[in-house]
Design a protein around this motif. Structure first.
Motif, PDB file in Angstrom:
ATOM      1  N   ILE A  98      84.891  18.919  85.050  1.00 19.29           N
ATOM      2  CA  ILE A  98      84.030  17.854  84.511  1.00 19.29           C
ATOM      3  C   ILE A  98      82.620  18.372  84.224  1.00 19.29           C
ATOM      4  CG2 ILE A  98      82.888  15.678  85.106  1.00 19.29           C
ATOM      5  CD1 ILE A  98      85.452  14.928  86.657  1.00 19.29           C
ATOM      6  N   LEU A  99      82.048  19.118  85.155  1.00 19.30           N
ATOM      7  CA  LEU A  99      80.682  19.612  84.969  1.00 19.30           C
ATOM      8  C   LEU A  99      80.588  20.573  83.794  1.00 19.30           C
ATOM      9  CD1 LEU A  99      79.704  20.160  88.712  1.00 19.30           C
ATOM     10  CD2 LEU A  99      79.032  18.260  87.231  1.00 19.30           C
ATOM     11  N   ILE A 168      78.318   8.755  80.832  1.00 24.57           N
ATOM     12  CA  ILE A 168      79.672   9.281  80.625  1.00 24.57           C
ATOM     13  C   ILE A 168      80.429   9.089  81.926  1.00 24.57           C
ATOM     14  CG2 ILE A 168      81.101  11.274  80.064  1.00 24.57           C
ATOM     15  CD1 ILE A 168      78.772  12.486  78.574  1.00 24.57           C
ATOM     16  N   ASN A 169      81.503   8.316  81.855  1.00 25.60           N
ATOM     17  CA  ASN A 169      82.350   8.084  83.019  1.00 25.60           C
ATOM     18  C   ASN A 169      83.689   8.774  82.784  1.00 25.60           C
ATOM     19  OD1 ASN A 169      81.047   5.719  84.824  1.00 25.60           O
ATOM     20  ND2 ASN A 169      80.536   5.413  82.673  1.00 25.60           N
ATOM     21  N   TYR A 170      84.064   9.655  83.690  1.00 23.99           N
ATOM     22  CA  TYR A 170      85.295  10.409  83.511  1.00 23.99           C
ATOM     23  C   TYR A 170      86.502   9.659  84.074  1.00 23.99           C
ATOM     24  CZ  TYR A 170      83.426  14.546  81.348  1.00 23.99           C
ATOM     25  OH  TYR A 170      82.860  15.410  80.427  1.00 23.99           O
ATOM     26  N   THR A 171      87.564   9.637  83.272  1.00 25.91           N
ATOM     27  CA  THR A 171      88.825   9.050  83.708  1.00 25.91           C
ATOM     28  C   THR A 171      89.486   9.976  84.714  1.00 25.91           C
ATOM     29  OG1 THR A 171      90.149  10.142  82.004  1.00 25.91           O
ATOM     30  CG2 THR A 171      89.098   8.049  81.405  1.00 25.91           C
ATOM     31  N   SER A 172      90.606   9.522  85.258  1.00 29.64           N
ATOM     32  CA  SER A 172      91.303  10.307  86.283  1.00 29.64           C
ATOM     33  C   SER A 172      92.261  11.331  85.703  1.00 29.64           C
ATOM     34  CB  SER A 172      92.057   9.364  87.227  1.00 29.64           C
ATOM     35  OG  SER A 172      91.159   8.506  87.894  1.00 29.64           O
ATOM     36  N   THR A 174      94.895  10.999  83.397  1.00 27.33           N
ATOM     37  CA  THR A 174      96.285  10.562  83.457  1.00 27.33           C
ATOM     38  C   THR A 174      97.147  11.192  82.374  1.00 27.33           C
ATOM     39  OG1 THR A 174      95.666   8.634  82.143  1.00 27.33           O
ATOM     40  CG2 THR A 174      95.726   8.361  84.518  1.00 27.33           C
ATOM     41  N   THR A 175      96.538  11.746  81.347  1.00 28.67           N
ATOM     42  CA  THR A 175      97.306  12.434  80.298  1.00 28.67           C
ATOM     43  C   THR A 175      96.649  13.778  80.028  1.00 28.67           C
ATOM     44  OG1 THR A 175      96.015  11.248  78.625  1.00 28.67           O
ATOM     45  CG2 THR A 175      98.153  10.320  79.209  1.00 28.67           C
ATOM     46  N   GLY A 176      96.676  14.653  81.014  1.00 28.91           N
ATOM     47  CA  GLY A 176      96.024  15.944  80.871  1.00 28.91           C
ATOM     48  C   GLY A 176      94.697  15.958  81.606  1.00 28.91           C
ATOM     49  N   ASP A 177      93.744  16.730  81.105  1.00 24.08           N
ATOM     50  CA  ASP A 177      92.449  16.834  81.759  1.00 24.08           C
ATOM     51  C   ASP A 177      91.690  15.506  81.686  1.00 24.08           C
ATOM     52  OD1 ASP A 177      92.659  19.541  82.478  1.00 24.08           O
ATOM     53  OD2 ASP A 177      92.123  20.163  80.437  1.00 24.08           O
ATOM     54  N   PRO A 178      90.766  15.269  82.643  1.00 19.03           N
ATOM     55  CA  PRO A 178      89.956  14.049  82.592  1.00 19.03           C
ATOM     56  C   PRO A 178      89.207  13.935  81.264  1.00 19.03           C
ATOM     57  CG  PRO A 178      89.667  15.168  84.686  1.00 19.03           C
ATOM     58  CD  PRO A 178      90.454  16.108  83.811  1.00 19.03           C
ATOM     59  N   LYS A 179      89.051  12.702  80.809  1.00 15.67           N
ATOM     60  CA  LYS A 179      88.330  12.448  79.559  1.00 15.67           C
ATOM     61  C   LYS A 179      87.016  11.745  79.884  1.00 15.67           C
ATOM     62  CE  LYS A 179      91.775  10.257  77.442  1.00 15.67           C
ATOM     63  NZ  LYS A 179      92.990  10.533  78.249  1.00 15.67           N
ATOM     64  N   LYS A 385      83.357   6.436  72.354  1.00 14.30           N
ATOM     65  CA  LYS A 385      84.255   7.557  72.069  1.00 14.30           C
ATOM     66  C   LYS A 385      84.554   8.288  73.373  1.00 14.30           C
ATOM     67  CE  LYS A 385      80.304  10.615  71.232  1.00 14.30           C
ATOM     68  NZ  LYS A 385      79.577  11.492  70.292  1.00 14.30           N
ATOM     69  N   TYR A 386      85.496   9.236  73.294  1.00 17.67           N
ATOM     70  CA  TYR A 386      85.669  10.216  74.355  1.00 17.67           C
ATOM     71  C   TYR A 386      84.784  11.425  74.049  1.00 17.67           C
ATOM     72  CZ  TYR A 386      89.913   7.775  75.964  1.00 17.67           C
ATOM     73  OH  TYR A 386      90.810   6.858  76.441  1.00 17.67           O
TER      74      TYR A 386
END
Length: 536
Positions: A98-99, A168-172, A174-179, A385-386
């Motif tokens: 993430i960083l 920017i909030n990162y998802t967990s 669930t479909t590959g790397d965090p978005k 957006k992502y």
């Protein structure tokens, strides 16, 4: 008239009208007025600018629900930088990704979690690390209090527009790397207005932080509570006796409680044979999201706790909140069973929010309460957006119905537009409010030399709503047992992603081309349940 919508307005308003009122009750027992809160946020802003942080730079915050999280958030946003809160349940490898992905310039980390950053600090793009207790952390960490004292309170607030990305909030992942979910001043502001209206927030509220602030900026409450001049009661975690104690001693009027938190509170209440003071001087209302609360929860929370329970729904990409089942006019004349039936649904769209249930062609399914489609949404609170993922952004807004964000949840809706989730299109588990990728867990299982085939699905859980269960075909002469596989996975993933159940099978249901038919496993596992999503 057009006035730009900026999140900095929330603290500005509170300082202007509630300067001497209590803003924050800290975990240390210290109390800060809005004047003091604002001065500390200013000092954080001045510190960042003294280190060269400029508009658009990303600053990460890894912190439980303490006053530092609130001060850092506003300190970051006041200089036009991008607040990037981190989930404190992740692994060092998660933080490294993430960083690096966000190109973070500064990291603030609470001393209890800083070691996870320390483990990967040589792999991330910043060399500026700040904490609240450097003596408790290995490595070269700056002391935040020393830096705030040295910085003073003078900083230059840059020109900002409502379309600038502010968080920017990162998802967990669930479909590959965090978005990275990019949210603008405008989206955050309008979402906060909606939360204020639908959660009935006012200046005399006392809000207890049981919901992590990193979860989409605490569902927008870092803005709503602040802007209304209400009081934040901070916590370092969720402990049932402490929650009930805070409700009494601080006269808490409002909290957010995931199903797991409600279960924890009810378990403690039962252990004490109901001899628990559940309210202080104020009436209490609680918002819950994720799994639909079972009827037993509704009866306990509303009947015995005497709280008002509001069931809401959303996703990181949508603000998060887009629907509510707190609709008193629809409850009029209803029996308890009918009322609870409505309260268990995800509900109707927030003000200014267009929620639809559509078929594979993007057309509305009948509002008959039985035909299933995917929930899609359009509203001002939905993400921009992502981060650095244009293809994923395009797919999220165009798969079935152009211009709507696709939630990935399959649901019905009735004649009044009440949405009720029945299943999930995405290959995910939502356990205790956290998204877990079944694919990630399967990849880890396949790293074990004695696993021949594996499939992970959500299984029903009274405590978590859903929990990861693995169906495993072992290689010949394998000796590993279920506990051994659980431990193997636990060593490689964040704690909330651990597999809790393992079933060994001779074979997995597969198509002619060898694709595992997980739907068959899920149907078998959820036989007898109301729907194929968590209800606890």
């Amino acid at each position: 008239m057009h006035k730009p919508l900026l999140v900095t307005d929330f603290l500005d308003r509170a300082r202007r009208h509630y300067a001497d009122e209590t803003a924050i009750v800290a975990t240390t027992g210290d109390r800060y007025t809005y004047r003091e809160f604002g001065a500390r946020a200013d000092a954080f802003s001045a510190f960042l600018q003294s280190e060269g942080v400029a508009k658009g730079d990303r600053v990460a915050v890894l912190d439980p629900n303490t006053h530092y999280q609130l001060e850092a958030a506003y300190g970051i946003m006041q200089v036009g930088a991008v607040h990037t809160p981190l989930n404190y349940r992740l692994t060092p490898a998660d933080y490294a990704y993430i960083l690096e992905d966000a190109g973070v310039d500064v990291v603030y980390a609470d001393h209890e979690y800083a070691e996870k950053i320390q483990a990967v600090r040589d792999d991330v793009p910043t060399d500026l690390f700040v904490t609240d207790d450097p003596d408790a952390v290995d490595g070269d960490w700056r002391d935040v209090e020393t830096e705030l004292d040295a910085a003073g309170a003078d900083y230059e607030r840059p020109e900002m527009t409502e379309d600038d990305v502010v968080t920017i909030n990162y998802t967990s992942g669930t479909t590959g790397d965090p978005k990275g979910v990019c949210r603008t001043h405008r989206a955050e502001t309008l979402h906060s207005y909606l939360v204020t209206a639908h959660q009935e927030i006012s200046d005399d509220d006392v809000y207890l932080w049981t919901l992590p602030m990193f979860h989409v900026n605490g569902w927008g409450h870092i803005y709503s509570i602040t802007g209304n001049g209400a009081t934040h009661v901070c916590t370092r975690g969720v402990d049932a006796p402490d929650v009930f104690d805070a409700i009494q001693t601080e006269d808490v009027s409002y909290l957010c409680a995931a199903p797991t938190v409600l279960n924890m509170l009810m378990d403690y209440y039962d252990q004490q044979d109901g001899d628990v003071q559940t309210t202080g001087a104020n009436d209490v209302r609680a918002a819950t999201a994720g799994a639909a609360p079972p009827e037993s929860t509704l009866r306990t929370v509303e009947g015995e706790f005497e709280w008002t329970l509001m069931h809401v729904y959303g996703a990181t990409e949508t603000g998060p909140l887009i629907t509510t089942s707190h609709t008193p006019r629809h409850f009029e004349g209803k029996s308890d069973d009918e009322r609870f039936g409505l309260m268990k649904r995800q509900g109707i769209g927030y003000l200014g929010t267009e929620v639809r249930v559509v078929d594979e062609d993007g057309e509305d399914v009948p509002r008959d309460g039985s035909t299933i489609g995917e929930i899609v949404v359009r509203g001002n609170q939905v993400m921009e957006k992502y981060w650095n993922k244009p293809e994923a952004t395009e797919e999220a807004f165009s798969e079935r119905r152009e211009g709507y964000y696709h939630m990935g949840d399959l649901a019905t809706w009735d004649e009044n537009g009440f949405v009720a989730i029945q299943d999930r299109k995405k290959d995910i588990i939502i356990s205790g409010g956290e998204n877990i990728s079944t694919i990630e867990l399967e990849d880890v299982l396949y790293e074990h030399p004695e696993v021949s085939k594996a499939a992970v699905i959500p299984a029903p859980s009274d405590r978590w709503g859903e929990t990861p269960k693995a169906f495993v075909v072992l290689a010949a002469d394998a000796s590993v047992d279920a506990d051994g596989l659980k431990d193997f996975v636990a060593d490689r993933v964040a704690s909330f992603k651990r597999i809790t159940r393992v079933e060994f099978v001779e074979e997995l249901p597969e198509t002619a081309t060898g694709k595992v038919q997980k739907y068959e496993l899920r149907q078998r596992e959820w036989d007898g349940e109301e729907s194929m999503v968590g209800q606890g």
